[in-house]
Write a protein that holds these residues in place. Sequence first.
Motif, PDB file in Angstrom:
ATOM      1  N   UNK A 183       7.866  18.013  -3.944  1.00 35.47           N
ATOM      2  CA  UNK A 183       8.307  19.265  -3.336  1.00 35.47           C
ATOM      3  C   UNK A 183       9.815  19.353  -3.381  1.00 35.47           C
ATOM      4  N   UNK A 184      10.372  20.502  -3.003  1.00 32.22           N
ATOM      5  CA  UNK A 184      11.828  20.630  -2.935  1.00 32.22           C
ATOM      6  C   UNK A 184      12.421  19.563  -2.026  1.00 32.22           C
ATOM      7  N   UNK A 185      13.622  19.131  -2.363  1.00 29.27           N
ATOM      8  CA  UNK A 185      14.250  18.036  -1.621  1.00 29.27           C
ATOM      9  C   UNK A 185      14.375  18.353  -0.139  1.00 29.27           C
ATOM     10  N   UNK A 186      14.693  19.603   0.202  1.00 30.34           N
ATOM     11  CA  UNK A 186      14.833  19.960   1.614  1.00 30.34           C
ATOM     12  C   UNK A 186      13.509  19.831   2.357  1.00 30.34           C
ATOM     13  N   UNK A 187      12.400  20.106   1.669  1.00 36.57           N
ATOM     14  CA  UNK A 187      11.077  19.932   2.268  1.00 36.57           C
ATOM     15  C   UNK A 187      10.746  18.454   2.429  1.00 36.57           C
ATOM     16  N   UNK A 234       0.834  -1.202   0.000  1.00 36.53           N
ATOM     17  CA  UNK A 234       0.000   0.000   0.000  1.00 36.53           C
ATOM     18  C   UNK A 234       0.871   1.255   0.000  1.00 36.53           C
ATOM     19  N   UNK A 235       0.282   2.326  -0.510  1.00 39.17           N
ATOM     20  CA  UNK A 235       0.955   3.612  -0.651  1.00 39.17           C
ATOM     21  C   UNK A 235       0.030   4.735  -0.228  1.00 39.17           C
ATOM     22  N   UNK A 236       0.621   5.819   0.252  1.00 41.53           N
ATOM     23  CA  UNK A 236      -0.098   7.076   0.359  1.00 41.53           C
ATOM     24  C   UNK A 236       0.780   8.172  -0.235  1.00 41.53           C
ATOM     25  N   UNK A 237       0.147   9.196  -0.784  1.00 43.90           N
ATOM     26  CA  UNK A 237       0.858  10.390  -1.221  1.00 43.90           C
ATOM     27  C   UNK A 237       0.702  11.430  -0.119  1.00 43.90           C
ATOM     28  N   UNK A 238       1.801  12.016   0.299  1.00 41.56           N
ATOM     29  CA  UNK A 238       1.716  12.909   1.447  1.00 41.56           C
ATOM     30  C   UNK A 238       2.733  14.041   1.363  1.00 41.56           C
ATOM     31  N   UNK A 239       2.362  15.158   1.972  1.00 41.78           N
ATOM     32  CA  UNK A 239       3.287  16.273   2.183  1.00 41.78           C
ATOM     33  C   UNK A 239       3.312  16.651   3.659  1.00 41.78           C
TER      34      UNK A 239
END
Length: 342
Positions: free
Chosen positions: A201-205, A177-182
């Motif tokens: 998002x930017x790598x640092x984020x 299973x997967x989720x997309x998250x920020x």
Amino acid sequence: MRKALPSKLAFGIFDHLDEDGSAIGKQYADRLRLAEACDRLGFYAYHLAEHHCSPHGRGPSPNLFLSSVAQRTHQLRLGPLVMLLSLCHPLRAFEEICMLDQLSGGRAEIGIGRGSLPIELGYFGVDADAVLGRYLEASEILMEAMRGGTLSYRGHHFELNDVPLTLEPHQRPHPPTWIATTRPESARWAAANGANIACVGPASFVRKITDAFRSEEGHKTDTNNQASFLGLLRMIVVGRSPDHAYSLAAPAFERWLESFKFLYDLNAIPFPPNLPLTFDAAIESELCVVGTAAFVRQALLDQLEQAGANYLLCQVAFGDLPLDASLYTVKTIQSELMERVG
């Protein structure tokens, strides 16, 4: 000296199947050719987004399209990223997942989510205030259904009474299973529940997200005793020269952006604050990585390292990029990255 990259670096394909200007059937045929090439080249998986009533997604039923991908490939894993559980009945979702996993011989990867734009769900009569509750209940029902037997559940949005589960997935106890998250808190939930994550998002984020994932006890293995995937999404175009790559990618991104903005413009909805509104802004924000093979290779390795990711989600087909350009990019990723560091 370069720091060690995450172990077992892997590469997959992410696709919105956004409108490319051609007839719908031709675009499907081109994407199937792309999937066949990625299968031959050794990519791990093909992930397809779900969008509705928008040129941003010509694949509103990902499992239907992916069942065709399954018949045209042999090793490539496949799955929605994400399947909108806040929209469909969880029992129907379970049955579709079982079918896809069986049709593919156990190659399904199942991303689940609630959807990023409530207006899409509103067209189906799902009120924005109900989205989160429907998603939480549906995800709980889906995981319970994977155990088999009969299914009973009583919630605010769904009620099931002794439902006989006559299908089962090929993979046991269930597909990955997967989720997309920020959000770090979602990453910690994924780690605790054996799910993989996909981030943009930017790598640092993104590093904040992957650090949160790794901080959760028990994150090292999923339910199939395999290392978890921490995915970094990038739109990638490789050209023969910097100018050639830019000339391909810039108009394609603008068309992709137009499709992305379609429902926002139509319904006067503010754009997401992190959405780059020009191609140059997309490069600056690291959403797009464009250039020669050597430049793209180094940029992606640097970003993967900084992000703490071990899975590169390559969006190589977007906007009106010609199929030949996408094929050239995946071949370059295979020779420049997969053969060297994968």
